[in-house]
Design a protein around this motif. Structure first.
Motif, PDB file in Angstrom:
ATOM      1  N   GLY A 153       0.736  -1.361   0.063  1.00 38.32           N
ATOM      2  CA  GLY A 153      -0.018  -0.083   0.064  1.00 38.32           C
ATOM      3  C   GLY A 153       0.899   1.200  -0.130  1.00 38.32           C
ATOM      4  O   GLY A 153       0.394   2.145   0.568  1.00 38.32           O
ATOM      5  N   LEU A 154       2.124   1.203  -0.650  1.00 35.18           N
ATOM      6  CA  LEU A 154       2.831   2.385  -0.542  1.00 35.18           C
ATOM      7  C   LEU A 154       3.264   2.619  -2.395  1.00 35.18           C
ATOM      8  O   LEU A 154       3.177   1.848  -2.937  1.00 35.18           O
ATOM      9  CB  LEU A 154       4.136   2.303   0.191  1.00 35.18           C
ATOM     10  N   GLY A 155       3.460   3.983  -2.234  1.00 33.13           N
ATOM     11  CA  GLY A 155       3.975   4.328  -3.677  1.00 33.13           C
ATOM     12  C   GLY A 155       5.013   5.269  -4.011  1.00 33.13           C
ATOM     13  O   GLY A 155       6.077   5.057  -3.170  1.00 33.13           O
ATOM     14  N   ASP A 156       5.229   5.991  -5.061  1.00 32.44           N
ATOM     15  CA  ASP A 156       6.403   6.638  -5.354  1.00 32.44           C
ATOM     16  C   ASP A 156       6.842   7.466  -4.222  1.00 32.44           C
ATOM     17  O   ASP A 156       8.130   7.809  -3.841  1.00 32.44           O
ATOM     18  CB  ASP A 156       6.396   7.347  -6.527  1.00 32.44           C
ATOM     19  N   ARG A 157       5.817   8.331  -3.562  1.00 30.36           N
ATOM     20  CA  ARG A 157       6.142   9.460  -2.537  1.00 30.36           C
ATOM     21  C   ARG A 157       7.042   8.571  -1.354  1.00 30.36           C
ATOM     22  O   ARG A 157       8.108   8.938  -1.154  1.00 30.36           O
ATOM     23  CB  ARG A 157       5.125   9.957  -2.094  1.00 30.36           C
ATOM     24  N   GLU A 158       6.279   7.641  -0.906  1.00 27.82           N
ATOM     25  CA  GLU A 158       6.882   6.640   0.119  1.00 27.82           C
ATOM     26  C   GLU A 158       8.498   6.191  -0.037  1.00 27.82           C
ATOM     27  O   GLU A 158       9.442   6.072   0.395  1.00 27.82           O
ATOM     28  CB  GLU A 158       6.188   5.623   0.610  1.00 27.82           C
ATOM     29  N   SER A 159       8.580   5.840  -1.483  1.00 31.71           N
ATOM     30  CA  SER A 159       9.852   5.204  -1.945  1.00 31.71           C
ATOM     31  C   SER A 159      10.911   5.966  -1.776  1.00 31.71           C
ATOM     32  O   SER A 159      11.998   5.813  -1.369  1.00 31.71           O
ATOM     33  CB  SER A 159       9.598   4.753  -3.542  1.00 31.71           C
ATOM     34  N   ALA A 160      10.585   7.540  -2.040  1.00 33.23           N
ATOM     35  CA  ALA A 160      11.655   8.546  -2.091  1.00 33.23           C
ATOM     36  C   ALA A 160      11.811   8.944  -0.846  1.00 33.23           C
ATOM     37  O   ALA A 160      12.932   9.959  -0.500  1.00 33.23           O
ATOM     38  CB  ALA A 160      11.231   9.607  -3.104  1.00 33.23           C
ATOM     39  N   ALA A 161      10.993   8.756   0.008  1.00 30.55           N
ATOM     40  CA  ALA A 161      11.160   9.291   1.848  1.00 30.55           C
ATOM     41  C   ALA A 161      12.195   8.708   2.444  1.00 30.55           C
ATOM     42  O   ALA A 161      12.617   7.378   2.332  1.00 30.55           O
ATOM     43  CB  ALA A 161      10.006   9.275   2.212  1.00 30.55           C
ATOM     44  N   LEU A 162      12.747   9.297   3.309  1.00 35.04           N
ATOM     45  CA  LEU A 162      13.526   8.785   4.407  1.00 35.04           C
ATOM     46  C   LEU A 162      12.644   8.321   5.681  1.00 35.04           C
ATOM     47  O   LEU A 162      11.259   8.729   5.609  1.00 35.04           O
ATOM     48  CB  LEU A 162      14.398   9.839   5.265  1.00 35.04           C
ATOM     49  N   PRO A 163      13.018   7.373   6.227  1.00 33.23           N
ATOM     50  CA  PRO A 163      11.961   6.559   7.491  1.00 33.23           C
ATOM     51  C   PRO A 163      11.707   7.553   8.234  1.00 33.23           C
ATOM     52  O   PRO A 163      10.143   7.822   8.811  1.00 33.23           O
ATOM     53  CB  PRO A 163      13.129   5.707   8.124  1.00 33.23           C
ATOM     54  N   ARG A 164      12.126   8.743   8.577  1.00 29.75           N
ATOM     55  CA  ARG A 164      11.515   9.829   9.730  1.00 29.75           C
ATOM     56  C   ARG A 164      10.545  10.529   8.825  1.00 29.75           C
ATOM     57  O   ARG A 164       9.719  11.325   9.671  1.00 29.75           O
ATOM     58  CB  ARG A 164      12.658  11.010  10.106  1.00 29.75           C
ATOM     59  N   GLN A 165      10.418  10.360   7.694  1.00 24.85           N
ATOM     60  CA  GLN A 165       9.249  11.340   7.012  1.00 24.85           C
ATOM     61  C   GLN A 165       7.972  10.627   6.785  1.00 24.85           C
ATOM     62  O   GLN A 165       7.242  10.906   6.012  1.00 24.85           O
ATOM     63  CB  GLN A 165       9.945  11.774   5.544  1.00 24.85           C
ATOM     64  N   LEU A 166       8.011   9.337   7.290  1.00 23.20           N
ATOM     65  CA  LEU A 166       6.805   8.473   7.081  1.00 23.20           C
ATOM     66  C   LEU A 166       6.279   8.292   8.548  1.00 23.20           C
ATOM     67  O   LEU A 166       6.915   8.508   9.630  1.00 23.20           O
ATOM     68  CB  LEU A 166       7.181   7.197   6.591  1.00 23.20           C
ATOM     69  N   SER A 167       4.857   7.824   8.567  1.00 22.35           N
ATOM     70  CA  SER A 167       4.122   7.637   9.828  1.00 22.35           C
ATOM     71  C   SER A 167       4.707   6.143  10.138  1.00 22.35           C
ATOM     72  O   SER A 167       5.307   5.462   9.426  1.00 22.35           O
ATOM     73  CB  SER A 167       2.832   7.711   9.594  1.00 22.35           C
ATOM     74  N   GLY A 168       4.533   5.878  11.597  1.00 20.97           N
ATOM     75  CA  GLY A 168       4.784   4.771  12.115  1.00 20.97           C
ATOM     76  C   GLY A 168       4.181   3.575  11.251  1.00 20.97           C
ATOM     77  O   GLY A 168       4.609   2.268  10.984  1.00 20.97           O
TER      78      GLY A 168
END
Length: 305
Positions: A153-168
């Motif tokens: 359930g993740l996409g390109d935005r999450e792929s480019a993000a660092l772990p701290r930029q994502l929710s738990g």
């Protein structure tokens, strides 16, 4: 333990064949202050393709030590672990052997923030796993990264993000995608949803149910939360001080527990009219449980007992 009501459990997939995972006579001790602490003692169970087994117990019951032995982070003193009929060596030497073990069993930890490299993006993390296992060229790996992230359930935005930029919840989904990258036979989840909000827990549990239905992967779910185990697992094995107290299908264990320790765990879940003092008295009344040092020996309660 989580007090939110759990949805009805999903039916387990039916996959032909022998056990995917077999654990026989597993034992692990630690030396501390000149004494031997038995963390896991004579533990045995099996898991079939597409099945899900919950390891349940209080802190210190041995369930996390068991998970760490399954993935090679701890070496058992005795016992055998078979994955798809092949023994998992207690000591793994050489690159090929390490990669083979990683392909057999993967683990998802409780805190994805600590298990993900905070310096690199999620997509790069998963690509590194694929590259390590020789899974295609750069273009093929990029396509596989997108597939894995879409699966959770993740996409390109999450792929480019660092772990701290994502929710738990997003980080835990990313950790699951990374674990699935090598297409393991068994996925071990060590309290993998305990740090998440209840609504996010439900999303991740639904995801895991879908993955095992679609892929036939086996799940070993380590949890103290009986509501979580009820939803995601077919069977539950209750541990206390490293030993098996009870092993039954989840529905039977929750509605007709056979062992007094299992009944105590169920009674410990807060509910209207719940009396913690009464639970404490019940806990003390058990004194020495069957199988503990100094107590009469009694057989382990199993699925066919």
């Amino acid at each position: 333990m989580n007090t939110a009501p759990a949805p009805a459990p999903r039916p387990a997939p039916t996959v032909p064949g022998g056990p995917l995972l077999q654990v026989s006579g597993l034992r692990k001790t630690y030396s501390t202050a000149g004494t031997q602490l038995v963390a896991v003692d004579d533990l045995s169970f099996s898991l079939h393709p597409g099945g899900a087994l919950g390891l349940v117990g209080e802190s210190g019951s041995g369930k996390t030590t068991t998970a760490r032995m399954l993935v090679g982070l701890e070496r058992p003193d005795h016992g055998e672990i078979l994955v798809q009929g092949a023994p998992i060596a207690a000591t793994v030497r050489g690159r090929a052997a390490r990669l083979a073990r990683a392909k057999a069993v993967q683990i998802v930890f409780q805190d994805p923030y600590l298990s993900l490299d905070g310096r690199i993006s999620i997509g790069t993390t998963i690509d590194g796993v694929l590259r390590l296992h020789g899974r295609g060229d750069r273009v093929a790996r990029a396509g596989r990264v997108r597939e894995l992230l879409a699966q959770v359930g993740l996409g390109d935005r999450e792929s480019a993000a660092l772990p701290r930029q994502l929710s738990g919840g997003q980080r835990q989904r990313a950790a699951i995608a990374r674990a699935l990258a090598v297409e393991p036979a068994v996925l071990v989840l060590d309290e993998a949803v305990s740090a998440l909000d209840v609504s996010v827990q439900a999303q991740v549990l639904n995801l895991l149910s879908d993955i095992r239905r679609d892929t036939g992967i086996g799940l070993v779910f380590v949890s103290h939360d009986l509501a979580v185990v009820r939803y995601v697992c077919d069977e539950a094995l209750v541990m206390y001080r490293g030993r098996t107290m009870e092993h039954q299908p989840v529905a039977d264990l929750l509605t007709a527990p056979r062992h007094p320790y299992t009944r105590l765990l169920l009674a410990s879940v807060p509910r209207p009219g719940w009396d913690p003092d009464a639970i404490g008295r019940q806990r003390r009344s058990l004194d020495v449980l069957p199988g503990e040092p100094g107590s009469p020996a009694s057989p382990t309660v199993g699925p066919d007992a």
